[in-house]
Write an enzyme that holds these catalytic residues in place. Sequence first.
Site, PDB file in Angstrom:
ATOM      1  NE  ARG A 110      -4.102   1.876   0.798  1.00 52.16           N
ATOM      2  CZ  ARG A 110      -5.067   2.210  -0.054  1.00 52.16           C
ATOM      3  NH1 ARG A 110      -5.013   1.835  -1.322  1.00 52.16           N
ATOM      4  NH2 ARG A 110      -6.110   2.905   0.369  1.00 52.16           N
ATOM      5  CB  THR A 387      -9.114  -0.913  -7.666  1.00 52.81           C
ATOM      6  OG1 THR A 387      -9.102   0.324  -6.956  1.00 52.81           O
ATOM      7  CG2 THR A 387      -8.335  -1.961  -6.932  1.00 52.81           C
TER       8      THR A 387
HETATM    9  N1  GLY Z   1      -8.388   3.108  -3.412  1.00 56.57           N
HETATM   10  C1  GLY Z   1      -9.446   2.243  -3.065  1.00 56.57           C
HETATM   11  C2  GLY Z   1      -9.111   1.377  -1.896  1.00 56.57           C
HETATM   12  O1  GLY Z   1      -7.956   1.143  -1.624  1.00 56.57           O
HETATM   13  O2  GLY Z   1      -9.993   0.948  -1.217  1.00 56.57           O
END
Ligand code: GLY
Length: 575
Positions: A110, A387
């Site tokens: 992340r 995503t």
């Molecule tokens: N950017 C969407 C998520 O990570 O939930």
Amino acid sequence: MPADSILKHVVVFCLVLSVALTSARAEPGYSSKSTAESVSFRNGMVVSEEQIATLVGLSVLKEGGNAVDAAVAVGFALAVTHPRAGNLGGGGFMLVHLGETGRTVAIDYREKAPLKATRNMFLDENGEVDMERARHSVYSSGVPGTAAGLSLALEKYGTMPLEKVLAPAIRLAEEGFAVTPELRKSLLGAKGRMKKSSESTEVFFKNNGEPPREGEILRQKNLAWSLKEISKNGSGAFYRGAIAKKITAYMKKEGGLITERDLASYEALIREPVTGNYRGYSIHSMPPPSSGGVHLIQMLNILERYPLSRYGHNSARYIHILSETMKLAYADRSKYLGDPDFSPVPTEHLISKQYAKRLANRINPQKATPSRYVKPGSPVPVGGTDTTHFTVADRFGNVVSNTYTLNFAYGSGLAVPGTGILLNNEMDDFSAKPGVPNAYGLIGGEKNSIGPGKRMLSSMTPTIVFKDEKLFLATGSPGGSRIITSVLQVILNVIDHKMSIREATAAPRIHHQWLPDTLYVERKAEKDLEAGLRKKGYEVKRTGPMGSTQSVARISGLFYGATDPRHPGGLAQGY
Ligand code: GLY
């Protein structure tokens, strides 16, 4: 094994694509009426939202690579062929199951807030959230994690050198590929944002300002350079080498926050997956800083208390129980979830069966409880998007379930000059101001406030389900706040409603996230659902497709794949 042979396979595969697609690709439009299971394969399976990337992964498997080699190759290929979400400038989460040891690990790559980030950095002079700054500016980007995450996965669990798995992506960037209708459409949608960046404009738009037409070749020379740097020098090129220099030069010029120190100190982490049990199936999913796994398991624990199969798929009674469960989980998300390296997340309590029992007791079986009365529970005793997901399974028992993202389609729309790398706008996943929703309407609390070096909360839910310690289903989805509920419904459709993976994927979805107090129902769902749901007190809103799950199921030793027909262009293919 020369890298060239992987490339030859991709070319050959592209030629036979039309044959393959008749058996395993998604049909345009979708229907829950389909009864046909997709074709099964014995040796391995790759499912992604983009066909060339799937074929790249499949070639790696056929060359003797394992699921991790193939997944890493898919991850880099998607950065080229699916630029709206595939990336080098974003981040994500990968779940890896190792056939040899039976262990499952979670790789957290992340993005992180830059060290100069401050809690109120997105508030204007009136104390309101400046959406433009949070979502479409040089400040929107967290420190990217993809290069570190994919490299770590390969180094720890793969068998092939980085150079080999990167070769197809480099060639696709350098020599180009034919633009698909989906790619053109998404570029048209993001044009306004991307035009603010000279690099994005140069790479993705022609001199007349239009994106390339369907069938035209898109070459990404600067991205090829970046990929070659990583191929030669490892992910160090991104964090400390030539790419890092270009990123920081861009940040200095534009007044952005990401510094040499941010990049040099970025690390992808290996975490323990969050695990649960649902009707005898073992669920492994992503732990914080994603909220996905925690709330998936929390919801399954609540739902296990109801005879869902008896209610019938998407009956008003079924949707009611699902929605009330979703509300409870998303209310908890707003209060308890954040980066566990900054403040503890009560994961064990949130996923305990006892807590699920208490939450289930709060559900009125007849009527919707208005969200204003649904407050986050007390798990501690007293106390859009865009995503993309891909799943790979091999014959050695290894499985990879990976979701990664730039956040919005094409992230902030800004790309780093000379690199072809689009930057994420993941900083919007932090709670810029308590009570003010982010782009997905999600409310966050103190735990997800902006802090230097902190990972923003996610909903990404790469998941692997086991039956008797063997792979049963691996899945995941894009869709912002709708990711968790999309994954939930695929699991319920297969386990409770006995659907094939294709049916489970295509079946119409619903979503409730507590706030707003709206029950979203896909337009494709039964026409007469509303009346029953309104009677129960729901404000029902019909909506377009939610989620885009990419799944592999294993039944009697055979792999079945399903790409989500909501978004044409994907491919599930095995061998
Ligand atoms: N950017 C969407 C998520 O990570 O939930």
